[in-house]
Each structure stands twice: as structure tokens, then as C-alpha cells.
Design a protein around this motif. Structure first.
Motif, PDB file in Angstrom:
ATOM      1  N   MET A   1       0.836  -1.189   0.000  1.00 36.36           N
ATOM      2  CA  MET A   1       0.000   0.000   0.000  1.00 36.36           C
ATOM      3  C   MET A   1       0.873   1.242   0.000  1.00 36.36           C
ATOM      4  SD  MET A   1      -3.500  -0.056   1.778  1.00 36.36           S
ATOM      5  CE  MET A   1      -4.721  -1.086   1.036  1.00 36.36           C
ATOM      6  N   ASN A   2       0.342   2.270  -0.618  1.00 33.33           N
ATOM      7  CA  ASN A   2       1.003   3.573  -0.657  1.00 33.33           C
ATOM      8  C   ASN A   2       0.280   4.526   0.280  1.00 33.33           C
ATOM      9  OD1 ASN A   2       2.811   2.742  -2.675  1.00 33.33           O
ATOM     10  ND2 ASN A   2       1.309   3.165  -4.265  1.00 33.33           N
ATOM     11  N   LYS A   3       0.868   5.665   0.499  1.00 32.69           N
ATOM     12  CA  LYS A   3       0.256   6.712   1.319  1.00 32.69           C
ATOM     13  C   LYS A   3      -0.103   7.906   0.448  1.00 32.69           C
ATOM     14  CE  LYS A   3       0.977   5.092   5.592  1.00 32.69           C
ATOM     15  NZ  LYS A   3      -0.056   4.846   6.539  1.00 32.69           N
ATOM     16  N   CYS A   4      -1.233   8.513   0.709  1.00 39.20           N
ATOM     17  CA  CYS A   4      -1.635   9.731   0.012  1.00 39.20           C
ATOM     18  C   CYS A   4      -0.734  10.865   0.497  1.00 39.20           C
ATOM     19  CB  CYS A   4      -3.098  10.054   0.315  1.00 39.20           C
ATOM     20  SG  CYS A   4      -3.629  11.661  -0.322  1.00 39.20           S
ATOM     21  N   GLY A   8      -2.293  11.422   3.958  1.00 37.78           N
ATOM     22  CA  GLY A   8      -1.588  10.356   4.656  1.00 37.78           C
ATOM     23  C   GLY A   8      -2.334   9.032   4.756  1.00 37.78           C
ATOM     24  N   SER A   9      -3.512   8.945   4.152  1.00 37.75           N
ATOM     25  CA  SER A   9      -4.277   7.697   4.196  1.00 37.75           C
ATOM     26  C   SER A   9      -3.639   6.637   3.312  1.00 37.75           C
ATOM     27  CB  SER A   9      -5.709   7.931   3.700  1.00 37.75           C
ATOM     28  OG  SER A   9      -6.390   8.783   4.574  1.00 37.75           O
ATOM     29  N   ASP A  10      -3.879   5.371   3.639  1.00 39.12           N
ATOM     30  CA  ASP A  10      -3.411   4.279   2.799  1.00 39.12           C
ATOM     31  C   ASP A  10      -4.170   4.296   1.480  1.00 39.12           C
ATOM     32  OD1 ASP A  10      -1.596   3.271   4.652  1.00 39.12           O
ATOM     33  OD2 ASP A  10      -3.085   1.969   5.583  1.00 39.12           O
ATOM     34  N   THR A  11      -3.447   4.091   0.376  1.00 38.91           N
ATOM     35  CA  THR A  11      -4.059   4.013  -0.946  1.00 38.91           C
ATOM     36  C   THR A  11      -3.607   2.732  -1.618  1.00 38.91           C
ATOM     37  OG1 THR A  11      -2.255   5.259  -1.982  1.00 38.91           O
ATOM     38  CG2 THR A  11      -4.149   6.528  -1.227  1.00 38.91           C
ATOM     39  N   THR A  20     -10.036   8.843   0.477  1.00 35.27           N
ATOM     40  CA  THR A  20     -10.364   9.620   1.669  1.00 35.27           C
ATOM     41  C   THR A  20     -10.557  11.103   1.352  1.00 35.27           C
ATOM     42  OG1 THR A  20      -9.134   8.078   3.054  1.00 35.27           O
ATOM     43  CG2 THR A  20      -9.587  10.242   3.992  1.00 35.27           C
ATOM     44  N   CYS A  21      -9.590  11.697   0.631  1.00 36.86           N
ATOM     45  CA  CYS A  21      -9.654  13.138   0.397  1.00 36.86           C
ATOM     46  C   CYS A  21      -9.885  13.518  -1.060  1.00 36.86           C
ATOM     47  CB  CYS A  21      -8.390  13.814   0.912  1.00 36.86           C
ATOM     48  SG  CYS A  21      -6.910  13.479  -0.078  1.00 36.86           S
ATOM     49  N   GLY A  22      -9.799  12.565  -1.979  1.00 37.03           N
ATOM     50  CA  GLY A  22     -10.034  12.855  -3.385  1.00 37.03           C
ATOM     51  C   GLY A  22      -8.826  13.368  -4.141  1.00 37.03           C
ATOM     52  N   TYR A  23      -7.691  13.431  -3.485  1.00 36.29           N
ATOM     53  CA  TYR A  23      -6.473  13.938  -4.117  1.00 36.29           C
ATOM     54  C   TYR A  23      -6.073  13.054  -5.294  1.00 36.29           C
ATOM     55  CZ  TYR A  23      -1.631  15.619  -4.431  1.00 36.29           C
ATOM     56  OH  TYR A  23      -0.454  16.166  -4.858  1.00 36.29           O
ATOM     57  N   GLN A  24      -5.732  13.666  -6.445  1.00 35.20           N
ATOM     58  CA  GLN A  24      -5.273  12.889  -7.591  1.00 35.20           C
ATOM     59  C   GLN A  24      -3.823  12.515  -7.345  1.00 35.20           C
ATOM     60  OE1 GLN A  24      -5.734  14.625 -11.432  1.00 35.20           O
ATOM     61  NE2 GLN A  24      -5.152  12.774 -12.482  1.00 35.20           N
ATOM     62  N   LEU A  25      -3.565  11.228  -7.313  1.00 32.03           N
ATOM     63  CA  LEU A  25      -2.239  10.736  -6.997  1.00 32.03           C
ATOM     64  C   LEU A  25      -1.309  10.864  -8.194  1.00 32.03           C
ATOM     65  CD1 LEU A  25      -3.501   7.593  -5.103  1.00 32.03           C
ATOM     66  CD2 LEU A  25      -2.695   9.724  -4.101  1.00 32.03           C
ATOM     67  N   ILE A  26      -0.026  10.978  -7.942  1.00 32.55           N
ATOM     68  CA  ILE A  26       0.984  11.118  -8.991  1.00 32.55           C
ATOM     69  C   ILE A  26       1.047   9.834  -9.802  1.00 32.55           C
ATOM     70  CG2 ILE A  26       3.463  11.382  -9.425  1.00 32.55           C
ATOM     71  CD1 ILE A  26       3.594  13.055  -6.874  1.00 32.55           C
ATOM     72  N   ARG A  27       1.085   9.983 -11.104  1.00 29.63           N
ATOM     73  CA  ARG A  27       1.218   8.837 -12.002  1.00 29.63           C
ATOM     74  C   ARG A  27       2.601   8.898 -12.639  1.00 29.63           C
ATOM     75  NH1 ARG A  27      -1.693   4.910 -11.275  1.00 29.63           N
ATOM     76  NH2 ARG A  27      -1.596   4.372 -13.451  1.00 29.63           N
ATOM     77  N   LYS A  46     -15.928  16.557  -3.370  1.00 23.88           N
ATOM     78  CA  LYS A  46     -16.786  16.075  -2.283  1.00 23.88           C
ATOM     79  C   LYS A  46     -18.237  16.472  -2.534  1.00 23.88           C
ATOM     80  CE  LYS A  46     -13.242  16.124   1.277  1.00 23.88           C
ATOM     81  NZ  LYS A  46     -12.757  16.784   2.480  1.00 23.88           N
ATOM     82  N   GLU A  47     -18.448  17.714  -2.995  1.00 20.52           N
ATOM     83  CA  GLU A  47     -19.801  18.190  -3.276  1.00 20.52           C
ATOM     84  C   GLU A  47     -20.456  17.334  -4.365  1.00 20.52           C
ATOM     85  OE1 GLU A  47     -21.672  21.976  -5.627  1.00 20.52           O
ATOM     86  OE2 GLU A  47     -19.993  22.373  -4.268  1.00 20.52           O
ATOM     87  N   VAL A  48     -19.734  17.066  -5.429  1.00 26.99           N
ATOM     88  CA  VAL A  48     -20.271  16.266  -6.528  1.00 26.99           C
ATOM     89  C   VAL A  48     -20.527  14.829  -6.083  1.00 26.99           C
ATOM     90  CG1 VAL A  48     -19.732  15.292  -8.790  1.00 26.99           C
ATOM     91  CG2 VAL A  48     -19.282  17.703  -8.335  1.00 26.99           C
ATOM     92  N   SER A  49     -19.587  14.253  -5.331  1.00 24.87           N
ATOM     93  CA  SER A  49     -19.736  12.857  -4.927  1.00 24.87           C
ATOM     94  C   SER A  49     -20.890  12.653  -3.936  1.00 24.87           C
ATOM     95  CB  SER A  49     -18.442  12.322  -4.327  1.00 24.87           C
ATOM     96  OG  SER A  49     -18.147  12.964  -3.121  1.00 24.87           O
TER      97      SER A  49
END
Length: 52
Positions: A1-4, A8-11, A20-27, A46-49
Motif C-alpha cells: 500500500m502507498n500513502k496519500c 496520509g491515508s493508505d491508498t 479519503t480526500c479525493g487527491y489525484q495521486l501522482i502517475r 466532495k460536493e459532486v460525490s
């Protein structure tokens, strides 16, 4: 698992967004020479989801 890097959440490996936060992770591409990072308006996401 990776961390955001944002919250800092597990991804999961290969995830495009933090669940958890919707952050787009680095590709990274296959040869690891190019990194792209995009910012996401997490409040808007968050509003849309909440409509689903």
C-alpha cells in the motif's frame, strides 16, 4: 500500500485518486523519468460525490 501525499491515508497500488480526500495521486510512466501531478478541487469533488 502507498500513502496519500495530501492526507496520509493508505491508498491501493495503482490508484488514481485517494478515496479519503479525493487527491489525484501522482502517475509515473514505465521508465520513471516523467512525473505528472494535477491538483484537484477537493471541496468540489466532495460536493459532486455527495450527489451519488
Amino acid at each position: 500500500m502507498n500513502k496519500c501525499p495530501n492526507c496520509g491515508s493508505d491508498t491501493k497500488e495503482g490508484a488514481k485518486f485517494c478515496t479519503t480526500c479525493g487527491y489525484q495521486l501522482i502517475r509515473e510512466n514505465v521508465d520513471n523519468t516523467t512525473k505528472t501531478k494535477q491538483t484537484v478541487n477537493t471541496d468540489k469533488m466532495k460536493e459532486v460525490s455527495m450527489n451519488y
